[in-house]
Structures are given as C-alpha cells and as structure tokens.
Write a protein that holds these residues in place. Sequence first.
Motif, short mmCIF file in Angstrom:
data_model
loop_
_atom_site.label_atom_id
_atom_site.label_comp_id
_atom_site.label_asym_id
_atom_site.label_seq_id
_atom_site.Cartn_x
_atom_site.Cartn_y
_atom_site.Cartn_z
N LYS A 27 55.43 35.79 -16.00
CA LYS A 27 56.27 35.25 -17.09
C LYS A 27 55.96 35.86 -18.45
O LYS A 27 56.81 35.90 -19.33
CB LYS A 27 56.09 33.72 -17.17
CG LYS A 27 56.60 33.01 -15.93
CD LYS A 27 56.91 31.55 -16.23
CE LYS A 27 57.57 30.86 -15.05
NZ LYS A 27 56.59 30.09 -14.24
N ILE A 28 54.70 36.28 -18.63
CA ILE A 28 54.32 36.73 -19.97
C ILE A 28 53.98 38.21 -20.02
O ILE A 28 54.36 38.92 -20.93
CB ILE A 28 53.13 35.89 -20.49
CG1 ILE A 28 53.55 34.43 -20.58
CG2 ILE A 28 52.66 36.41 -21.86
CD1 ILE A 28 52.45 33.49 -20.99
N LYS B 61 56.23 30.61 -25.04
CA LYS B 61 55.93 30.75 -23.61
C LYS B 61 54.47 30.42 -23.32
O LYS B 61 54.14 29.72 -22.37
CB LYS B 61 56.19 32.19 -23.15
CG LYS B 61 57.63 32.49 -22.78
CD LYS B 61 57.67 33.89 -22.17
CE LYS B 61 59.08 34.31 -21.79
NZ LYS B 61 59.11 35.74 -21.38
N LYS C 279 53.69 26.75 -23.83
CA LYS C 279 54.32 25.97 -22.76
C LYS C 279 53.51 26.06 -21.48
O LYS C 279 53.33 25.09 -20.76
CB LYS C 279 55.74 26.48 -22.54
CG LYS C 279 56.59 25.55 -21.69
CD LYS C 279 58.03 26.06 -21.60
CE LYS C 279 58.64 25.56 -20.29
NZ LYS C 279 59.84 26.29 -19.92
#
Length: 590
Positions: free
Chosen positions: A72-73, A472, A475
């Motif tokens: 995701k990152i 992000k 979270k």
Amino acid sequence: GSLMVSQAAEIPPYSVVHNSFRHNPTWGAANTALVRWLPAQYEDGEKQPKGWNHGRLHNGFTLPLVEAVSKKIMKSSFKRKENLYSQLMIEWGQFIDHDITFTPQSTRDATDIGVDCLDTCQNIHPCFPIQVNYESAKGCMPFFRSSPACIDNLHLANNFPLQRQQINTITSFIDASVVYGHTLELQSLIRNYTSPTGRLAINKIFKDGEGRPYLPSVEASPSACFQNPRAPQEDPRVECFAAGDSRVNEGLSLIALHTLWLREHNRLAGALKVLNSHWSKETVYQETRKIIGALHQIITMRDYIPKIIGQESFDRYIGPYMGYDPTVNPSASNVFATAAFRFGHATISTVVRRFNESFQTHEQFTHLRLHHTFFSPWRIVKEGGIEPVLRGLMGTAATSVSTDKLIAEEMTEKLVVLNIQWKLDLAALNLQRGRDHALAGFNDWREFCGLKRLKIKEDFQDVVKDKIIVNKILKMYKNPDNIDVWLGGLVEDHLKDSRNGPLFSCLIAKQMKSIRDGDRFWWEAQGTFTKHQISELSKSSLSRIICDNSKVTEIPLDAFKYGKYPNGFLPCNHIPNINLEAWREKKKTG
C-alpha cells in the motif's frame, strides 16, 4: 561462542599496536554483535521480534503486516530521475555497505524443532514468515531470522546483555574487506601466492578483449549462478565469481566494481614492485592493500557521504578529522545496518543500462530488466566486459526517491534469491528484518537524533509534505510510535542537497564518524602514511581507477556527478593521478 576474528588478524606486520586497542580488541572486529544505540524492543523483552505474537498490542494497536505496508505504501512502478548524480553513486553505496556490514541469517531449517522455514507459516524460531493476505496464493513468504550472537561475547559489545543481538560477520572498518576478505582463510582463496609481485588471483579461463583479468571463479563447480540460456553446449560455464565479499554476484554493477578493484590491486602491486625491487611479495601485497583500503575511505568519505546526507549534516555531525580517538567504538550499529543504510534500496534502478563508447544505448547489448541481471556473471564475460555496465552507470542519472514511489516494483515482485524458488519482496523483507532485530520505532530514533517526536498529523506534515502518504501511514499504523524506522526514515522529505531526510542523515553521519574516528589505521591517522603519501592519495578518485583499469577513455572528474555526455566528460589524461614515487623506499644497507 562464535569464532572471534579480531582486527588483529587483519593487521599487517608494519603496524604498531597502541594500548587502547588492547583494551577493546573486539571493537569493529568481524563476528561480533552489531552495537545497539538504543535498546531492542522485543515483545518478551528478550528475543521475540515485534509482531511475533498475533494480536499483541503496541501502544494500543497491533502492528500492520509488513506485506500490506509494502503493497500500500512502498510499491511504485515508476521512479523519477534526478539530474544531479549518476547511478554509479547508488552502486557505490551498495558496494561500500558490503565493506561495513554483513548480517548472517539462521540456517534454513530449525532442525531442533523439525521445521523447514520454507514450508511453515508459523512463527517458530528461527522462522518468522511474512504473512500475506492473498486469497489465492500461499499464506506467507519465507523469512529466516538473523543469527543471534553468542552470549559470551555480548558483555563486550553491548549495554543490554540479556537481549538477543545480531552479528556483523565482517569488519566494520572501511578497510577494503570487500576486496580482500575478512578472514585469513578467505584471503588465501583470493590471493595468488605464486606471484612474485603480491597479486590477487585472477580468472583462469576468461579475460576481456584487452587481456584484462576477471575475478577468479568460486572453487565449487558447478556453482549456483545462472548460465546463458543460448550458449552452445560446448561453451565453458561461467561460474560465480569469487571476491572478498560473497555477495559479489548479486548484480552486474557489483561485479563491475569488484573487477575494477581486483585490477587496481594488481596494477599497483606491479608498479610498487618495480619501484622497490627489494620488497618481498608479502610486503608488496600488504602495502598495496593498505593503499586500496585508503582509496575506499577517501572515495566514501570525501565523494560519497556528503552527497547522500548533505554538506550541512556532514559538517554538523561528522566535521573535520581530528585524529584517532581510542574512546570511539567503530563497530557498525544495528540501526545503521538494518535501517538507515538500507535507504539505498529505494534508489535501485529497475533497468540496467549498457552504453557504448559514445554513451549511447549499446548496439549489441541492450538494457536489461534488473531481474535478468541477478547472479549472472556470464553477462560480463560474454557481453562486452565491465565497460558497457560502467558507462551505463555513469551516463544515467540516479533514480530519486519520492515519497509516493518508494520501492521499484522490480524489487517488490521479482527479487531473486539463489536456492529459494519464489520471488521475494525487498520492502517487506526490510521491514520484517527491522522487526526481527526489534529496532526501536521511528519516533524513538528521531528523539535519539535530537529531532522532534511526531505526535499528530500536523507534526508529520512538517517533515513529510505528501499528505496522501501521511494519511496512509497513520491509517495503517494508528499510533505514530509504531512506525517502523526504515519506513519513517524513507518518507521524510530530503534535506537540501541530500538524498535523505533528517533522521537517516543523522544516523548515517553518526555511524561514519565513529568508523572514521575509531579506526587506528584511518588513512589520515598519524603514522598510517607519510605526509607525502597522504598528499598523493588525496589526488585519487574513482574516475581515475576506472580510467586505469578499463577501456573507458572519457569520464567526469567526479564519477558520482551526472552530466549528459559529452558535457563534463574529460579525457582520462586530464584526471589527476597518484605519483607512487612517494612509496619508493631506499634499500637498507647494513
């Protein structure tokens, strides 16, 4: 306990041993524990990695899976180029890292528990598999914990004796162990003992078009390295190369740099023997090695480090050389080896470019996707030698890191490791390695460096301009104190004229200062070289070494600076040279 190879085993006969060295013989030595600048944060206080116990809360929250963080990152498919530095600078980082640290992993199966780490998705020492949330695929990627250091040498190295510590199997000093090896046994494999001029061994089967040598092959054949799939049956295999560091075959750029230094050693040894015909081959070898070690230090501290941490951090944390300081421990720190110096993983280029004499795409040898270059020494031997690769490194702008594109997909999807059949993910591996070593979190390290802890979103926006990435991360991690140090250090906005943010610039600087100041044989230390020799050595450069040991004839004065050919390229005879007369020794009559 592990075998202690102290630096004493490395010390050439001409050295004088000071008392301080006798007080701390393990500092910087091979096979000692990586030092801790902050205590480890194991889940059981002793040896369980962060994230070992499913559901265990850290600051009120469970840690996100490293695989999810990577996807995701970290993941990026496109990396921006910057036009300040060349890709060669990135490769030097990997090369010099291999001179300073090597953390071994536990062997493959946990025989005492009857489990093979390649087959289990459970956390059973030494397996710490990376959990993957794919519906279809296998539930995890294999991961072997780093080997623990033996308890009996721990009290020497660390203030936190009861915690599991990891080992550095090589010397922490910048001493060209990457060329010569860090043990006498390894050294004997790569030396040519029959040579009257103290040379290193060269490849017995292959040499380049000009007759220049390649690295020798490893002893065991057939070796694990890949072969040219299109080679005729009768062609001799190109086995893995042997060098002072076993990671030499990981990529073409590493092989090219290792090859340069092999040739430079043999070139210098030949010249020194001519100047001092009375020297024994051992003296020639040791004196040459001493010069090569100095060149590694000069290129790293003068030409490389200021560019990656910025001149300001260099002046602030490292400063001018004040001489050897016996109270400084030069050992590599755990956070440097496992996080800060891995900043370079975000700057790996996904394409290996190969250029011709005019620094254009090579007619015969095209660019290669990175995953086609792992463990493929045959490409150097059969595809034009080291020059196309070197020119590609100098003629390509370095990849830069932008917070939204941290790690190239080639490294998160297609990383190849010999003898493991599936593709690994470098970003997930790095994060998992940091947890395996129980490194303190991003905020603890910021505090260690005198930087402000980041508590709320606004704090983050001061150091990471990209709002999306901040959201992000917060979270996923829920509590800023849980952020893995490698990730946090990578996403910080870069300092002016630097390739790193404030945290990694500080940690890399502190490490480099201790490696320099705690080294009795640092090239500028009193008694290492004469004043005349020091002034000659300081004329040297990586550009000169490339000129002297390859077919490259035009080069920038500083090979780490990027210029679009022919801008800033000089003919080799304009690149300053060391005058070896400073090493001429009058024959003693007596």
